[in-house]
Design a protein around this motif. Sequence first.
Motif, PDB file in Angstrom:
ATOM      1  N   PRO A  55      -0.053  30.986   3.385  1.00 17.23           N
ATOM      2  CA  PRO A  55      -1.157  30.053   3.830  1.00 17.23           C
ATOM      3  C   PRO A  55      -0.881  28.656   3.913  1.00 17.23           C
ATOM      4  CG  PRO A  55      -2.151  31.810   2.935  1.00 17.23           C
ATOM      5  CD  PRO A  55      -0.800  31.712   2.515  1.00 17.23           C
ATOM      6  N   SER A  56      -0.625  28.047   2.769  1.00 13.11           N
ATOM      7  CA  SER A  56      -0.471  26.637   2.449  1.00 13.11           C
ATOM      8  C   SER A  56       0.798  26.213   3.016  1.00 13.11           C
ATOM      9  CB  SER A  56      -0.466  26.285   1.204  1.00 13.11           C
ATOM     10  OG  SER A  56       0.268  26.887   0.438  1.00 13.11           O
ATOM     11  N   LEU A  57       1.807  27.185   3.064  1.00 10.08           N
ATOM     12  CA  LEU A  57       2.911  26.655   3.955  1.00 10.08           C
ATOM     13  C   LEU A  57       2.892  26.283   5.502  1.00 10.08           C
ATOM     14  CD1 LEU A  57       5.844  26.008   3.072  1.00 10.08           C
ATOM     15  CD2 LEU A  57       6.420  28.371   3.587  1.00 10.08           C
ATOM     16  N   LEU A  58       2.205  27.357   5.907  1.00 14.15           N
ATOM     17  CA  LEU A  58       1.942  27.341   7.338  1.00 14.15           C
ATOM     18  C   LEU A  58       0.918  26.182   7.651  1.00 14.15           C
ATOM     19  CD1 LEU A  58       1.194  31.175   8.347  1.00 14.15           C
ATOM     20  CD2 LEU A  58       3.279  29.530   8.927  1.00 14.15           C
ATOM     21  N   ALA A  76       3.481  19.761  -1.326  1.00 12.31           N
ATOM     22  CA  ALA A  76       3.376  20.533  -2.408  1.00 12.31           C
ATOM     23  C   ALA A  76       3.933  21.875  -1.811  1.00 12.31           C
ATOM     24  CB  ALA A  76       1.926  20.669  -2.968  1.00 12.31           C
ATOM     25  N   PRO A  77       3.462  22.572  -0.895  1.00 20.18           N
ATOM     26  CA  PRO A  77       4.180  23.857  -0.447  1.00 20.18           C
ATOM     27  C   PRO A  77       5.662  23.642  -0.061  1.00 20.18           C
ATOM     28  CG  PRO A  77       2.118  23.360   0.893  1.00 20.18           C
ATOM     29  CD  PRO A  77       2.330  22.349   0.001  1.00 20.18           C
ATOM     30  N   ARG A 121      -5.379  24.066  -7.819  1.00 17.24           N
ATOM     31  CA  ARG A 121      -4.040  24.537  -7.242  1.00 17.24           C
ATOM     32  C   ARG A 121      -4.397  24.400  -5.824  1.00 17.24           C
ATOM     33  NH1 ARG A 121      -2.583  29.652 -10.550  1.00 17.24           N
ATOM     34  NH2 ARG A 121      -3.535  28.638 -12.481  1.00 17.24           N
ATOM     35  N   GLY A 122      -5.444  25.302  -5.545  1.00 14.13           N
ATOM     36  CA  GLY A 122      -5.599  25.333  -4.115  1.00 14.13           C
ATOM     37  C   GLY A 122      -5.734  23.947  -3.328  1.00 14.13           C
ATOM     38  N   ALA A 123      -6.651  22.823  -4.096  1.00  9.56           N
ATOM     39  CA  ALA A 123      -6.704  21.640  -3.265  1.00  9.56           C
ATOM     40  C   ALA A 123      -5.163  21.069  -3.236  1.00  9.56           C
ATOM     41  CB  ALA A 123      -7.574  20.926  -4.436  1.00  9.56           C
ATOM     42  N   VAL A 124      -4.286  21.074  -4.153  1.00  9.83           N
ATOM     43  CA  VAL A 124      -3.034  20.444  -3.986  1.00  9.83           C
ATOM     44  C   VAL A 124      -2.298  21.080  -3.013  1.00  9.83           C
ATOM     45  CG1 VAL A 124      -0.812  20.216  -5.285  1.00  9.83           C
ATOM     46  CG2 VAL A 124      -2.831  19.725  -6.463  1.00  9.83           C
ATOM     47  N   PHE A 148       0.562  -1.300  -0.207  1.00  9.23           N
ATOM     48  CA  PHE A 148       0.047   0.032   0.068  1.00  9.23           C
ATOM     49  C   PHE A 148       0.906   1.293   0.008  1.00  9.23           C
ATOM     50  CE2 PHE A 148      -3.440   2.735   1.039  1.00  9.23           C
ATOM     51  CZ  PHE A 148      -2.958   3.526   2.050  1.00  9.23           C
ATOM     52  N   THR A 149       2.087   1.133   0.850  1.00 14.00           N
ATOM     53  CA  THR A 149       2.866   2.517   0.902  1.00 14.00           C
ATOM     54  C   THR A 149       3.535   2.975  -0.588  1.00 14.00           C
ATOM     55  OG1 THR A 149       3.183   1.700   3.003  1.00 14.00           O
ATOM     56  CG2 THR A 149       4.769   3.184   2.053  1.00 14.00           C
ATOM     57  N   ILE A 150       3.812   1.649  -1.231  1.00  7.70           N
ATOM     58  CA  ILE A 150       4.565   1.728  -2.363  1.00  7.70           C
ATOM     59  C   ILE A 150       3.348   2.251  -3.423  1.00  7.70           C
ATOM     60  CG2 ILE A 150       5.503   0.647  -4.699  1.00  7.70           C
ATOM     61  CD1 ILE A 150       6.658  -1.484  -2.684  1.00  7.70           C
ATOM     62  N   PHE A 151       2.146   1.907  -3.472  1.00  6.40           N
ATOM     63  CA  PHE A 151       1.195   2.633  -4.337  1.00  6.40           C
ATOM     64  C   PHE A 151       0.959   4.056  -3.709  1.00  6.40           C
ATOM     65  CE2 PHE A 151      -2.698   2.767  -6.548  1.00  6.40           C
ATOM     66  CZ  PHE A 151      -3.716   3.309  -5.636  1.00  6.40           C
ATOM     67  N   LEU A 152       0.847   4.042  -2.635  1.00  9.07           N
ATOM     68  CA  LEU A 152       0.641   5.506  -1.965  1.00  9.07           C
ATOM     69  C   LEU A 152       1.588   6.446  -2.556  1.00  9.07           C
ATOM     70  CD1 LEU A 152      -1.071   7.561  -0.092  1.00  9.07           C
ATOM     71  CD2 LEU A 152       0.782   6.615   1.753  1.00  9.07           C
ATOM     72  N   VAL A 153       3.181   6.136  -2.446  1.00 10.59           N
ATOM     73  CA  VAL A 153       4.078   6.944  -2.865  1.00 10.59           C
ATOM     74  C   VAL A 153       3.858   7.278  -4.424  1.00 10.59           C
ATOM     75  CG1 VAL A 153       6.726   6.907  -3.044  1.00 10.59           C
ATOM     76  CG2 VAL A 153       5.326   6.347  -0.948  1.00 10.59           C
ATOM     77  N   GLN A 154       3.603   6.325  -5.008  1.00  5.77           N
ATOM     78  CA  GLN A 154       3.501   6.514  -6.444  1.00  5.77           C
ATOM     79  C   GLN A 154       2.281   7.692  -6.973  1.00  5.77           C
ATOM     80  OE1 GLN A 154       3.340   2.789  -7.911  1.00  5.77           O
ATOM     81  NE2 GLN A 154       5.206   2.280  -8.361  1.00  5.77           N
ATOM     82  N   CYS A 155       1.240   7.471  -6.194  1.00  3.16           N
ATOM     83  CA  CYS A 155       0.133   8.502  -6.239  1.00  3.16           C
ATOM     84  C   CYS A 155       0.517   9.960  -6.253  1.00  3.16           C
ATOM     85  CB  CYS A 155      -0.934   7.843  -5.766  1.00  3.16           C
ATOM     86  SG  CYS A 155      -1.656   6.455  -6.682  1.00  3.16           S
ATOM     87  N   TRP A 156       1.198   9.685  -4.629  1.00  4.23           N
ATOM     88  CA  TRP A 156       1.443  11.267  -4.261  1.00  4.23           C
ATOM     89  C   TRP A 156       2.385  11.833  -5.018  1.00  4.23           C
ATOM     90  CZ3 TRP A 156       2.448  11.137   1.710  1.00  4.23           C
ATOM     91  CH2 TRP A 156       2.293  12.104   2.369  1.00  4.23           C
ATOM     92  N   PHE A 157       3.491  11.182  -5.708  1.00  3.66           N
ATOM     93  CA  PHE A 157       4.163  11.797  -6.537  1.00  3.66           C
ATOM     94  C   PHE A 157       3.588  12.472  -7.653  1.00  3.66           C
ATOM     95  CE2 PHE A 157       8.278  12.103  -8.406  1.00  3.66           C
ATOM     96  CZ  PHE A 157       8.203  12.103  -9.930  1.00  3.66           C
ATOM     97  N   TYR A 158       2.670  11.954  -8.174  1.00 11.72           N
ATOM     98  CA  TYR A 158       1.938  12.603  -9.410  1.00 11.72           C
ATOM     99  C   TYR A 158       0.905  13.635  -8.787  1.00 11.72           C
ATOM    100  CZ  TYR A 158       3.867   9.011 -12.101  1.00 11.72           C
ATOM    101  OH  TYR A 158       4.672   8.229 -12.779  1.00 11.72           O
ATOM    102  N   PHE A 159       0.674  13.698  -7.559  1.00 12.51           N
ATOM    103  CA  PHE A 159      -0.184  14.868  -6.852  1.00 12.51           C
ATOM    104  C   PHE A 159       0.935  15.899  -6.379  1.00 12.51           C
ATOM    105  CE2 PHE A 159      -4.538  13.950  -7.375  1.00 12.51           C
ATOM    106  CZ  PHE A 159      -4.753  12.580  -7.461  1.00 12.51           C
ATOM    107  N   THR A 160       2.198  15.695  -6.643  1.00 16.10           N
ATOM    108  CA  THR A 160       3.081  16.753  -6.089  1.00 16.10           C
ATOM    109  C   THR A 160       3.754  17.269  -7.202  1.00 16.10           C
ATOM    110  OG1 THR A 160       3.476  15.580  -4.205  1.00 16.10           O
ATOM    111  CG2 THR A 160       4.900  17.320  -4.531  1.00 16.10           C
ATOM    112  N   PRO A 161       3.795  18.867  -7.485  1.00 21.15           N
ATOM    113  CA  PRO A 161       4.394  19.447  -8.428  1.00 21.15           C
ATOM    114  C   PRO A 161       5.807  19.406  -8.517  1.00 21.15           C
ATOM    115  CG  PRO A 161       3.742  21.010  -6.696  1.00 21.15           C
ATOM    116  CD  PRO A 161       3.347  19.724  -6.283  1.00 21.15           C
ATOM    117  N   ILE A 162       6.296  18.224  -8.834  1.00 22.02           N
ATOM    118  CA  ILE A 162       7.611  17.890  -9.054  1.00 22.02           C
ATOM    119  C   ILE A 162       8.225  17.972 -10.398  1.00 22.02           C
ATOM    120  CG2 ILE A 162       9.371  16.106  -8.609  1.00 22.02           C
ATOM    121  CD1 ILE A 162       7.734  15.063  -6.270  1.00 22.02           C
TER     122      ILE A 162
END
Lengths: 710, 296
Positions: free
Chosen positions: B263-266, B244-245, B234-237, B208-222
């Motif tokens: 705000p998102s950083l805090l 993301a922040p 943008r706001g949701a991410v 599950f963690t491997i799957f989570l990391v893969q999905c999370w990668f694509y939801f992060t602006p890398i």
Amino acid sequence: MLTVSTLSEDSLGDSVTDDSTTAQRAQPTIVELINVSKWAAPARLTTRSRQNDALQSLIELCVALWQAKNLSKGVLFSEPLDTLLDDLSLQIPAGCVVGVVDIGGRSRTAFLKVVGNVQPPSRGEVRLYGRAGSVAQAELFSMPHRTCRINFANSAKLTGLQAADIDAGLERIPSFSGLGEYLDVPQRRLPKWVSSDLAISLMCCLDLDLLITEEVSRPVSDAVKESWSEYLRSAPEKKKTVVLSGKRVENIIAASTHLLLIDKGRIRAFGPTQEICADHMPFLEMAATTVSKIDDRFDSAGSSISDEEDEDLDAVDNEDLDAVDNEADHESVFPVAETPLEIVETPLEVTETPVESGPAESDLPLWEDGRTRLSFEAHQFHVAARAQGLDARTLKRLDHSYDYESDLCRLMCPERPLFRREDGGNIMIPVQTFVPNLQLRPELELSLTKQEGPVLRIRARDNITVSDPSLVMLETPLPPHLLANERYAISVGLTVVGDSGPPRVLGLKDSVKFRVRRDDNDVPVEPNCDLHGSASWEFERCTDEERTSDTALWFSFAPDGRGEVTRSFGGIPIVSEFEELRFSTSLVVGEPNSEVSASLDLATPASGTIRYALPTPEKITEPGQYSVSVVLRGKELGPSLFRVTMTTLTRASAEARVLPIRVQCDGCLIVSRETGPHVLTAGKPAAMELDRSWNVRSLSTERTRLGTAC
Amino acid sequence: MLTKTAAIASPNERRPIFIIGPLGPSPWVHLRSAWRNRYLMGPLCYLALAVTYRFTILGWWWLIIRVTLPTLGLIVIFQHIGSLQPRDLPYPLFVISGMSLWTILGVGLTQGTRRMRIVRGISFRLALPKILALVAGMALPGVYALGFLLLLFGGIAYYYATSGTLFIGSLWQLAFFPVSLLLAGMLTVGILAVTSVVFLVARDVRMFTIFLVQCWFYFTPIIYPLDVLPKAWRGAVLFLNPMAPLIELSRWSLLGTGTLHLPSLLTASAVCLGVFWLGLCFMSRAEVAIPLLPVK
């Protein structure tokens, strides 16, 4: 000079630190325990068991997390946990060799683990005023492909020592142990005894103020033994402290300058060895008779680093595959013919020969398991030590309080035999009744702990009448050799007979006791039953309907007739006196007009060998495969332990061929777990009746699966 | 219950060298034990690094391969997709700067989930606060992050040599990069506190963690700038994905480009601290639970 004084019996559990003696101490304290408690892990976290191990473990994890606060207070679901250490407060001065003794081993193991920082205490604090290390931690960082030197260096770092001290210690190991050449060898190539000796050498050579070891007799090689003895002797002069324990109390006493006695988790006494021995000899004797099993994880040496870095998580666990029963390979080995050639008219010859060779009865290895043998020896010692001949045991998850003075000893022995098999014993059920003229029919079921369903059911043949409300003990004898080397769980059932009135109230005391009553000559005697209707008990074998034909006990024998069991399976073969036992084997006759002889030998340690044999050879006219069988009544055998051998001899081949046999009873095959003689026993010894026959059948036309009726 | 050492004078007027106390279930007790056993960090970090590439032929060369090849693959492919290109930064530097922080979470979660199993042999013979094992396990993603930073500075030097533009933040901006590393590390340790314990009993969690990391990668602006996403997304991410922040912060601190959304950083900082604290609470309870389990 001690910081504490020996306690009397009345002050068990009190702190042994006396402020008034503090000023008198000449030795500084090296270890201080402050209100230290430790509780044992509960046996179960959940009541249900699920088939999926991972799901079961996950549920137990959730339960443990939920109950974490309670567990840290020694409680699980409002039930107290077993206390290993109960609010200990103690100061151990420097320059002592302290031997820790308790009964059973759990408390002293917990004490050593807590002081050695192997496990944290559940409550309280341990303060170390010097550098401490445990021998078990020498192999903390054990990577099999690295050398001992590197592994020891890394392990020593995990104990907090500095690199310079570690290097100096490593340099001293060759002179201490004489095993210097092994230091630069990969760990995986070392024999286990070398690793163990090097571990203790390392901890002795490091400049530690406190050394903890769980086994005083751990060293194997002579050089290390000598160096270790010298280390213990010189420890007081060098102001080093050693806290040790061991399986043999006499070794602990011999090596120690001080003794710490722990009784039921509390400090019973702490002081110089001689004083403690003089004042607490009964306790030490009792501890000496108890064989303890040190926690294997505390004692084991081996890789501490998981080798699963590259594991394939989808791989099937190979252990599951090994458990598959491969008996299917033999499913067509012994087909059975349809048309038997019976030789029932031929008289059979019974010869009884005394035991010609072999060890004496007392030396017979009744159990293969060394652990059980040790328990057996301890049990014998215990029996001898108790003049009243008391050796009662209580089974199941009952309390394990040990009352030295009363006539009944309630002690849980989860891994020891109930009693000596050749003595038999008595099972007792205490029942409290509250109404007059109560008719009862008790029933006991004995189950193997790892099996479902009972293997032995013991019922009263007649009703038992208890005329007045009272506490009664229902007792039944178990004949010798009835039970095999297993741990049993007992279920008690009580039937109230003739229940036409209001509901009867019964109180079944939560204990089933075993006792071996002995007379003045230490011979077991039958119990006296003075309850109405308490007639003889009968024994009934519980048939396991689900046993399949693949669960067979097979023997293969050497040509000269010595028996060797090839494989065995779980279960207890117990035969009631009215059942038939059929022993059969198969024989291949290659030449026409061959003469075949057959014999069945049942050897017992008590009565020698009983042989059933064909007095004259049987003539087989046509070649082929034949089954040879003999049928005996269970009653005839009596309760004993048999070693079974079946031999056939074909005159034409001039060669004795000993083939695997199977033992069949009432349509299902008898199984046995042990790789050795299995129990064939019956009810109470009764008058023998000879009732047996030989069948020689042609097998060429019929081939059936193993396990079908012959 | 621990007695306060300050209130009790040592009978010898010496301070104890070492105090052994319970490891749980209170998080403060656990933190105190972890602090007392801080000397274990060095050997545990060495262990975390030593076991990673055992029984391999290439050894530590795998570090270079695992850092460079996947990143180069992403760069080579995605730099041709015009909509994913950042406006003020070369795409390779954009990706590498994001990966340098992402690797803390990505490698930390996938490798760290097994940390409890790897150190269980030690924990049988030493009262080891488990949180230390997790924190020490972050040494591996830290080494990976260092590899990415070296790669990044190499790229910065290359672009400076070829185009004359120095894509690097000022000194005071660079000081924020360790902050982003710390927050990402705390988030990772907090999650690992749960997954590594559950992994002891159920190996599903690693998958599950491997799957989570893969999905999370694509939801992060890398591999893509945040600007390419619609405003609502943008706001949701930014607010739902704490990484993301932090990625934006790390990019801003290292390369001096981009803008911070305070705000998102805090919010992300609060989430990271909260997850870490919850993980610590869970681990402190697990200290009591783990010895009871049939760990295989």
